[in-house]
Write a protein that holds these residues in place. Sequence first.
Motif, mmCIF file in Angstrom:
data_model
loop_
_atom_site.group_PDB
_atom_site.id
_atom_site.type_symbol
_atom_site.label_atom_id
_atom_site.label_comp_id
_atom_site.label_asym_id
_atom_site.label_seq_id
_atom_site.Cartn_x
_atom_site.Cartn_y
_atom_site.Cartn_z
ATOM 1 N N VAL A 65 -81.095 -50.406 3.770
ATOM 2 C CA VAL A 65 -80.739 -49.297 4.651
ATOM 3 C C VAL A 65 -81.078 -49.688 6.070
ATOM 4 C CG1 VAL A 65 -81.169 -46.889 5.203
ATOM 5 C CG2 VAL A 65 -81.101 -47.615 2.813
ATOM 6 N N PHE A 66 -80.083 -49.687 6.942
ATOM 7 C CA PHE A 66 -80.299 -50.099 8.326
ATOM 8 C C PHE A 66 -80.698 -48.927 9.213
ATOM 9 C CE2 PHE A 66 -78.579 -50.826 12.639
ATOM 10 C CZ PHE A 66 -79.316 -51.931 13.000
ATOM 11 N N ASN A 67 -80.105 -47.780 8.979
ATOM 12 C CA ASN A 67 -80.386 -46.653 9.880
ATOM 13 C C ASN A 67 -80.011 -45.350 9.172
ATOM 14 O OD1 ASN A 67 -81.055 -45.217 12.182
ATOM 15 N ND2 ASN A 67 -79.014 -45.387 13.073
ATOM 16 N N THR A 68 -80.751 -44.277 9.518
ATOM 17 C CA THR A 68 -80.444 -42.915 9.074
ATOM 18 C C THR A 68 -80.386 -42.027 10.304
ATOM 19 O OG1 THR A 68 -82.798 -42.463 8.691
ATOM 20 C CG2 THR A 68 -81.519 -43.240 6.801
ATOM 21 N N ASP A 69 -79.298 -41.313 10.475
ATOM 22 C CA ASP A 69 -79.102 -40.526 11.689
ATOM 23 C C ASP A 69 -78.567 -39.157 11.298
ATOM 24 O OD1 ASP A 69 -78.767 -39.595 14.222
ATOM 25 O OD2 ASP A 69 -77.025 -40.866 14.710
ATOM 26 N N GLY A 70 -79.364 -38.120 11.644
ATOM 27 C CA GLY A 70 -78.936 -36.756 11.372
ATOM 28 C C GLY A 70 -78.499 -36.007 12.599
ATOM 29 N N GLY A 71 -78.631 -36.621 13.777
ATOM 30 C CA GLY A 71 -78.234 -35.953 15.007
ATOM 31 C C GLY A 71 -79.144 -34.765 15.316
ATOM 32 N N MET A 72 -78.686 -33.908 16.176
ATOM 33 C CA MET A 72 -79.444 -32.713 16.547
ATOM 34 C C MET A 72 -79.329 -31.628 15.476
ATOM 35 S SD MET A 72 -80.881 -33.437 19.417
ATOM 36 C CE MET A 72 -81.361 -31.796 20.008
ATOM 37 N N ASP A 73 -78.256 -31.615 14.715
ATOM 38 C CA ASP A 73 -78.027 -30.564 13.727
ATOM 39 C C ASP A 73 -78.818 -30.818 12.444
ATOM 40 O OD1 ASP A 73 -76.975 -28.323 12.543
ATOM 41 O OD2 ASP A 73 -75.131 -29.295 11.907
ATOM 42 N N MET A 74 -78.889 -32.046 11.980
ATOM 43 C CA MET A 74 -79.607 -32.473 10.778
ATOM 44 C C MET A 74 -79.032 -31.872 9.490
ATOM 45 S SD MET A 74 -81.824 -34.700 11.689
ATOM 46 C CE MET A 74 -82.808 -34.800 10.219
ATOM 47 N N ARG A 75 -77.817 -31.320 9.551
ATOM 48 C CA ARG A 75 -77.199 -30.809 8.327
ATOM 49 C C ARG A 75 -76.543 -31.924 7.519
ATOM 50 N NH1 ARG A 75 -76.977 -25.268 8.327
ATOM 51 N NH2 ARG A 75 -77.370 -24.243 10.325
ATOM 52 N N LYS A 76 -76.044 -32.921 8.203
ATOM 53 C CA LYS A 76 -75.447 -34.082 7.575
ATOM 54 C C LYS A 76 -76.134 -35.321 8.121
ATOM 55 C CE LYS A 76 -72.218 -31.836 5.247
ATOM 56 N NZ LYS A 76 -72.181 -31.817 3.763
ATOM 57 N N ILE A 77 -76.654 -36.150 7.222
ATOM 58 C CA ILE A 77 -77.378 -37.352 7.636
ATOM 59 C C ILE A 77 -76.532 -38.556 7.273
ATOM 60 C CG2 ILE A 77 -79.480 -38.703 7.350
ATOM 61 C CD1 ILE A 77 -80.920 -36.119 6.658
ATOM 62 N N LYS A 78 -76.234 -39.348 8.283
ATOM 63 C CA LYS A 78 -75.417 -40.537 8.099
ATOM 64 C C LYS A 78 -76.313 -41.741 7.875
ATOM 65 C CE LYS A 78 -71.669 -43.173 10.293
ATOM 66 N NZ LYS A 78 -70.806 -43.287 11.484
ATOM 67 N N VAL A 79 -76.091 -42.450 6.759
ATOM 68 C CA VAL A 79 -76.894 -43.608 6.382
ATOM 69 C C VAL A 79 -76.046 -44.854 6.576
ATOM 70 C CG1 VAL A 79 -78.173 -44.730 4.518
ATOM 71 C CG2 VAL A 79 -78.217 -42.240 4.739
ATOM 72 N N THR A 80 -76.619 -45.842 7.298
ATOM 73 C CA THR A 80 -75.935 -47.118 7.519
ATOM 74 C C THR A 80 -76.544 -48.158 6.599
ATOM 75 O OG1 THR A 80 -75.558 -46.529 9.837
ATOM 76 C CG2 THR A 80 -75.270 -48.839 9.218
ATOM 77 N N MET A 81 -75.705 -48.901 5.886
ATOM 78 C CA MET A 81 -76.164 -49.922 4.937
ATOM 79 C C MET A 81 -75.701 -51.289 5.400
ATOM 80 S SD MET A 81 -75.139 -47.948 1.407
ATOM 81 C CE MET A 81 -73.653 -47.243 2.113
ATOM 82 N N ASN A 82 -76.628 -52.257 5.399
ATOM 83 C CA ASN A 82 -76.301 -53.654 5.649
ATOM 84 C C ASN A 82 -76.283 -54.385 4.312
ATOM 85 O OD1 ASN A 82 -75.980 -53.593 8.395
ATOM 86 N ND2 ASN A 82 -78.084 -54.145 8.860
ATOM 87 N N MET A 83 -75.167 -55.011 4.004
ATOM 88 C CA MET A 83 -75.034 -55.721 2.730
ATOM 89 C C MET A 83 -75.450 -57.167 2.935
ATOM 90 S SD MET A 83 -74.031 -53.122 1.126
ATOM 91 C CE MET A 83 -73.670 -53.799 -0.487
#
Length: 337
Positions: A65-83
């Motif tokens: 897992v490279f990064n987790t970003d929920g922004g200011m809202d935090m309702r949806k968290i975007k996860v970035t994966m490095n393979m």
Amino acid sequence: MTISNETKVGALTSIAIVLLILGFNFLKGKSFKSNKVKYYAVFDNIQGLANSNPVMINGKQVGTVFNTDGGMDMRKIKVTMNMSIPVNIPDNSVAVVTTSLLGTTSLEIKLGNATKYYTNGDTIATEASSGMFDVALQKVDPVLAQVKIAVKSLDSLLGSVNSLFDPNTKNNIKGTLENLNKTTANLTVSSAYLQTLLNTQSGALAKTLNNVSSFTGALASNNDKMNDIMTNVEKTTANFSKLDVEKTLASLNGTINELKNTVGKINSDNGTLGLLLNDKKLYTNLNATSNKLNLLLDDVRLHPKRYINISVFGKKDKETPLMVPLPDTVNAPYLNK
């Protein structure tokens, strides 16, 4: 050239700092190469998933897992994966956040069966995880997990049934049970009647079977007569088959044609019979002859002496002969009016 100890210590310190930075970035999941493949996934709850947590496929780590970003809202968290290794991921695969019994969180990709694959930069579909307790329960005893699911379903079913049992429904069920009792009573009566019907001594079915048995016995006793009748029928059909039907029909057809010709000749003016039937002169002559014969008979009856004289002394009848028939023959059907 002699290197001082201070230089050696400084160089080692610099190398250690570089290694520390590189190791820290590696633990954070940052890539040292620019050509690594990245995928994304969006979750409602990442359950403690952090940077550098492993990305697993079928128990093997294929990235981090490279990064987790929920922004200011935090309702949806975007996860970035490095393979870290190249993997073909079908486009109907899903990403799930899993937690082990030791509390380690990882991102697992459940492969699908599609023939089309995700490409670099695509977002993988996600699925909600079962939770650490459910996972542990499934690991300890899968049967208990299934029982838990069944209990939940049963509880929902009982809730639905209780909501259906309003007063009207209860009254309907009560009426249905009463009707069922009546139906059962009717079935008991019908069963008794059926038992009477099937009684081997006095039942209607037994009598019917006796009649059938008598009938079949009579047929068996008359078997010889039936055989004789069938033999006669066979002989009759054989005789019919031997007849020359075509020749008979041809002869009958010739007779009919001759009869037609005869009737035609009778209806025409040709031939004696045709003239007798169709010529009016013959009728007129016969009528005149009949009239003259009547006159002659009347005259003989009134003046017999004119025709027969047997008296020696008698005189000959010299009266005028009849010119018109007597009144009793005036209306005869053979006179023309």
